[in-house]
Design a protein around this motif. Structure first.
Motif, PDB file in Angstrom:
ATOM      1  N   SER A 107      50.446  33.933  43.216  1.00  0.00           N
ATOM      2  CA  SER A 107      50.149  35.431  43.600  1.00  0.00           C
ATOM      3  C   SER A 107      49.599  36.166  42.435  1.00  0.00           C
ATOM      4  O   SER A 107      49.076  37.351  42.519  1.00  0.00           O
ATOM      5  N   ALA A 108      49.815  35.633  41.234  1.00  0.00           N
ATOM      6  CA  ALA A 108      49.191  36.426  39.955  1.00  0.00           C
ATOM      7  C   ALA A 108      47.840  35.975  39.706  1.00  0.00           C
ATOM      8  O   ALA A 108      47.385  36.329  38.504  1.00  0.00           O
ATOM      9  N   ASP A 119      44.053  35.654  39.067  1.00  0.00           N
ATOM     10  CA  ASP A 119      43.082  36.718  38.860  1.00  0.00           C
ATOM     11  C   ASP A 119      41.623  36.059  39.016  1.00  0.00           C
ATOM     12  O   ASP A 119      41.217  35.077  38.133  1.00  0.00           O
TER      13      ASP A 119
END
Length: 238
Positions: A76-77, A79
């Motif tokens: 989810s983190a 990038d």
């Protein structure tokens, strides 16, 4: 890294008309989709026995050709605009604790090797699969007629023990387990058995099927991994 990555790197270098990858940074667009299927020792899906984990809950570890961690954290983190030096990488996606066993305790793992190209965005797809296995017990029609009550207990290779309800899948380490059964016949006789099963493989659903072939006999059968074994007892079942 593996020879396949070396070959990919060489091919990319040749396509660029140079001896090595162009120096610089590139980005990685990551797609993660947990696989629902399990091997067909018994047909089924992981989703039949637990809720599939969301992609956001997976732990991601990105390592470079030297084995150094370039990034780690939850999916989810991630990038997709983050920059990484051009070169060879391996990405690993995991979910669950392999030392934990039980109901609703699936573990997933997936690996992917790829090359980051300078000034480009690399699309990488990874499909983590079940890394532990599932075991369940079923009883047959005649079994239910001969026995008035029954219970099963499973002991795993990691030393954990669980009561195993019929038709409920349990997630265990893909190594071995011992199944113990305690039955009471309709005539009030107690029947017990214990059987060890070995050679388990990850990503597989195993079904232990118990059945009585002859209602007037003194044995019943256990089917496991496409093999059937007769379990004899000292006296007739009824």
């Amino acid at each position: 890294m593996k020879k396949t990555l070396i070959a990919i790197t060489a091919a990319l270098a040749a396509a660029c008309g140079c001896n090595r990858l162009q120096e610089g940074e590139g980005s990685i667009s990551l797609d993660l989709r947990p696989a629902d299927f399990v091997m067909e020792v018994s047909k089924g899906n992981v989703g039949d026995y637990t809720t599939l984990p969301a992609a956001a809950d997976f732990d991601i570890t990105l390592t470079n050709y030297a084995g150094a961690v370039a990034w780690s954290g939850k999916f989810s983190a991630w990038d997709p605009t983050a920059k990484f030096a051009a070169g060879e990488y391996e990405i690993k996606a995991t979910y669950g604790d392999p030392d934990e066993e039980g109901f609703d305790k699936p573990c997933f793992e997936g690996l992917k090797e790829f090359v980051v190209i300078a000034y480009e965005s690399r699309n990488v797809s990874i499909e983590p699969t079940l890394s532990n296995c599932i075991v369940k017990v079923t009883t047959g029609e005649y079994f239910k007629k001969v026995f008035s009550s029954w219970s099963f207990n499973i002991s795993t290779g990691l030393g954990n023990s669980f009561q195993l309800p019929e038709n409920k899948g349990i997630f265990i380490d893909a190594f071995k387990f011992t199944l113990e059964g305690t039955f009471v016949t309709t005539a009030g006789k107690n029947v017990n058995f214990s059987k060890e099963f070995t050679g388990l493989e990850s990503g597989t659903l195993y079904t232990v099927s118990t059945e009585v072939n002859n209602v007037e006999g003194s044995s019943f059968t256990i089917s496991f991994n496409d093999q059937t074994e007769t379990i004899s007892i000292e006296e007739e079942l009824n």
